[in-house]
Enzyme design. Structure first.
Site, mmCIF file in Angstrom:
data_model
loop_
_atom_site.group_PDB
_atom_site.id
_atom_site.type_symbol
_atom_site.label_atom_id
_atom_site.label_comp_id
_atom_site.label_asym_id
_atom_site.label_seq_id
_atom_site.Cartn_x
_atom_site.Cartn_y
_atom_site.Cartn_z
ATOM 1 N N ASP A 101 0.782 -1.236 0.000
ATOM 2 C CA ASP A 101 0.000 0.000 0.000
ATOM 3 C C ASP A 101 0.818 1.292 0.000
ATOM 4 O O ASP A 101 0.259 2.386 -0.114
ATOM 5 C CB ASP A 101 -0.983 0.001 1.195
ATOM 6 C CG ASP A 101 -0.291 -0.216 2.550
ATOM 7 O OD1 ASP A 101 0.838 0.252 2.734
ATOM 8 O OD2 ASP A 101 -0.923 -0.848 3.432
ATOM 9 N N HIS A 119 6.469 -7.771 -1.244
ATOM 10 C CA HIS A 119 5.394 -8.218 -2.133
ATOM 11 C C HIS A 119 5.052 -7.192 -3.203
ATOM 12 O O HIS A 119 3.958 -7.228 -3.770
ATOM 13 C CB HIS A 119 4.149 -8.589 -1.307
ATOM 14 C CG HIS A 119 4.355 -9.820 -0.464
ATOM 15 N ND1 HIS A 119 3.492 -10.198 0.538
ATOM 16 C CD2 HIS A 119 5.330 -10.762 -0.493
ATOM 17 C CE1 HIS A 119 3.948 -11.324 1.103
ATOM 18 N NE2 HIS A 119 5.061 -11.668 0.501
ATOM 19 N N SER A 175 0.114 -12.209 10.318
ATOM 20 C CA SER A 175 -0.306 -13.498 10.859
ATOM 21 C C SER A 175 0.844 -14.499 10.831
ATOM 22 O O SER A 175 0.711 -15.600 11.360
ATOM 23 C CB SER A 175 -1.507 -14.033 10.071
ATOM 24 O OG SER A 175 -1.196 -14.062 8.693
ATOM 25 N N PRO A 224 -2.510 -7.885 18.290
ATOM 26 C CA PRO A 224 -3.532 -8.148 19.312
ATOM 27 C C PRO A 224 -3.923 -9.618 19.411
ATOM 28 O O PRO A 224 -4.486 -10.054 20.406
ATOM 29 C CB PRO A 224 -4.727 -7.290 18.882
ATOM 30 C CG PRO A 224 -4.428 -6.777 17.528
ATOM 31 C CD PRO A 224 -2.986 -7.019 17.212
HETATM 32 P P1 OAD Z 1 -3.039 -11.170 7.553
HETATM 33 O O1 OAD Z 1 -4.379 -10.671 7.170
HETATM 34 O O2 OAD Z 1 -2.749 -12.611 7.329
HETATM 35 O O3 OAD Z 1 -2.750 -10.872 9.085
HETATM 36 C C1 OAD Z 1 -2.947 -9.613 9.646
HETATM 37 C C2 OAD Z 1 -2.510 -9.673 11.092
HETATM 38 O O4 OAD Z 1 -2.611 -8.365 11.635
HETATM 39 C C3 OAD Z 1 -3.352 -10.590 11.996
HETATM 40 O O5 OAD Z 1 -2.495 -11.440 12.736
HETATM 41 C C4 OAD Z 1 -4.081 -9.607 12.929
HETATM 42 O O6 OAD Z 1 -4.272 -10.148 14.248
HETATM 43 C C5 OAD Z 1 -3.110 -8.461 12.956
HETATM 44 N N1 OAD Z 1 -3.701 -7.138 13.272
HETATM 45 C C6 OAD Z 1 -4.946 -6.689 12.991
HETATM 46 N N2 OAD Z 1 -5.088 -5.413 13.402
HETATM 47 C C7 OAD Z 1 -3.895 -5.046 13.943
HETATM 48 C C8 OAD Z 1 -3.400 -3.851 14.532
HETATM 49 N N3 OAD Z 1 -4.173 -2.756 14.637
HETATM 50 N N4 OAD Z 1 -2.127 -3.825 14.970
HETATM 51 C C9 OAD Z 1 -1.330 -4.930 14.882
HETATM 52 N N5 OAD Z 1 -1.758 -6.092 14.335
HETATM 53 C C10 OAD Z 1 -3.011 -6.157 13.863
HETATM 54 O O7 OAD Z 1 -1.967 -10.236 6.795
HETATM 55 P P2 OAD Z 1 -0.441 -10.532 6.462
HETATM 56 O O8 OAD Z 1 0.198 -11.316 7.542
HETATM 57 O O9 OAD Z 1 0.158 -9.237 6.099
HETATM 58 O O10 OAD Z 1 0.395 -11.744 0.293
HETATM 59 O O11 OAD Z 1 -0.568 -11.419 5.186
HETATM 60 C C11 OAD Z 1 0.598 -11.857 4.560
HETATM 61 C C12 OAD Z 1 0.390 -11.969 3.084
HETATM 62 O O12 OAD Z 1 -0.747 -12.791 2.825
HETATM 63 C C13 OAD Z 1 0.055 -10.676 2.387
HETATM 64 O O13 OAD Z 1 1.184 -9.883 2.097
HETATM 65 C C14 OAD Z 1 -0.602 -11.149 1.145
HETATM 66 C C15 OAD Z 1 -1.510 -12.197 1.742
HETATM 67 O O14 OAD Z 1 -1.930 -13.163 0.903
HETATM 68 C C16 OAD Z 1 0.231 -11.705 -1.027
HETATM 69 O O15 OAD Z 1 -0.684 -11.110 -1.562
HETATM 70 C C17 OAD Z 1 1.314 -12.440 -1.754
#
Ligand code: OAD
Length: 251
Positions: A108, A123, A193, A218
């Site tokens: 983003d 990514h 995650s 969280p």
């Molecule tokens: P996820 O959607 O898998 O995980 C988001 C994480 O953020 C979760 O563990 C939530 O608990 C946490 N979360 C939510 N609100 C929050 C806050 N205010 N502060 C801190 N943490 C918070 O997203 P990613 O781990 O980024 O890849 O996903 C990894 C990849 O999967 C992405 O880059 C994308 C996706 O498929 C591709 O598109 C290749």
């Protein structure tokens, strides 16, 4: 939240101020408080489907219009989004300490918008397009595309300049991220995650190199059991406290 609530991280503030390197890995959670949905969890849905189903080359080959509808929806949300206190705090931290690398899975652009400079976008970026024919890589328009799927001047389909499941990361990006992780004294994992490889392996690489690994999330993740500390709070609650502590220490 105050400095004491940084837990074991508070004790590492002097090390960071003394020049020991910090590496940070962020995921969609840090942008959630800017109004951008995450991929997994209760908000991680798009039109009743998991967003992850659309982020594959197979999905694009089968239905480029559908995939572009998803990206146009994300680009529209991004036009309304601003960096939040978590993004800003990471930029503040980079201004205070001498060695920091920010590795993000996010596409983003909000870290750079907040002022972070040493950013590795594992990514890719949603702000650019790449031609599936001639390979030209260009910034996308600030407005919606007049027609989707958009086409290049050469006639081939354009795609978002992002990495989909099963694709290679941008050249050198993972190597640079792994080097920053293995050299770091402190490795922060924020808002991810920790289930998508190879980004999820960076915490292990950091720990093997001797880093103290802290998670800011969280929710419980698979990383938690191997981390030196977990701060179960939002990025915008924790990171400004860390930035304050570092700025106070540097003053
Ligand atoms: P996820 O959607 O898998 O995980 C988001 C994480 O953020 C979760 O563990 C939530 O608990 C946490 N979360 C939510 N609100 C929050 C806050 N205010 N502060 C801190 N943490 C918070 O997203 P990613 O781990 O980024 O890849 O996903 C990894 C990849 O999967 C992405 O880059 C994308 C996706 O498929 C591709 O598109 C290749």
């Amino acid at each position: 939240m105050n400095g004491g609530e940084l837990g074991g991280l508070a004790a590492l503030v002097p090390d960071l101020l003394a020049g020991r390197p910090l590496a940070v890995l962020t995921g969609a959670g840090i942008s959630a408080e800017s109004g951008l949905p995450t991929f997994r969890g209760p908000d991680g849905m798009w039109e009743g489907r998991r967003a992850v189903e659309l982020t594959t080359p197979e999905a694009f080959a089968a239905n480029p219009k559908e995939v572009w509808r998803f990206y146009e929806w994300r680009r529209a949300k991004l036009r309304e989004a601003r960096p939040n206190a978590g993004h800003v705090a990471l930029a503040r931290i980079e201004n205070v300490i001498s060695r920091m690398t920010l590795v993000t899975q996010n596409v983003d652009g909000l870290h750079r918008a907040a002022g972070s400079r040493n950013v590795i976008e594992l990514h890719g970026t949603i702000l650019k397009t790449r031609c599936t024919g001639c390979g030209v890589n260009e910034p996308g328009p600030d407005a919606p595309f007049p027609e989707i799927p958009p086409r290049c001047a050469c006639g081939s389909l354009l795609r978002p300049d992002v990495v989909w499941f099963g694709e290679m990361l941008p050249e050198g990006a993972f190597e640079a991220a792994a080097e920053a992780a293995s050299e770091s004294a402190v490795f922060l994992v924020v808002g991810t995650s920790s289930v998508v490889a190879p980004a999820s392996s960076l915490a292990t690489i950091a720990a093997r190199g001797g880093a103290k690994v802290f998670e800011i999330n969280p929710m419980l993740t698979p990383l938690a059991s191997g981390a030196d500390g977990c701060l179960r709070a939002s990025a915008s609650a924790v990171l400004p406290v860390l930035a304050d502590a570092l700025e106070r220490g540097a003053a």
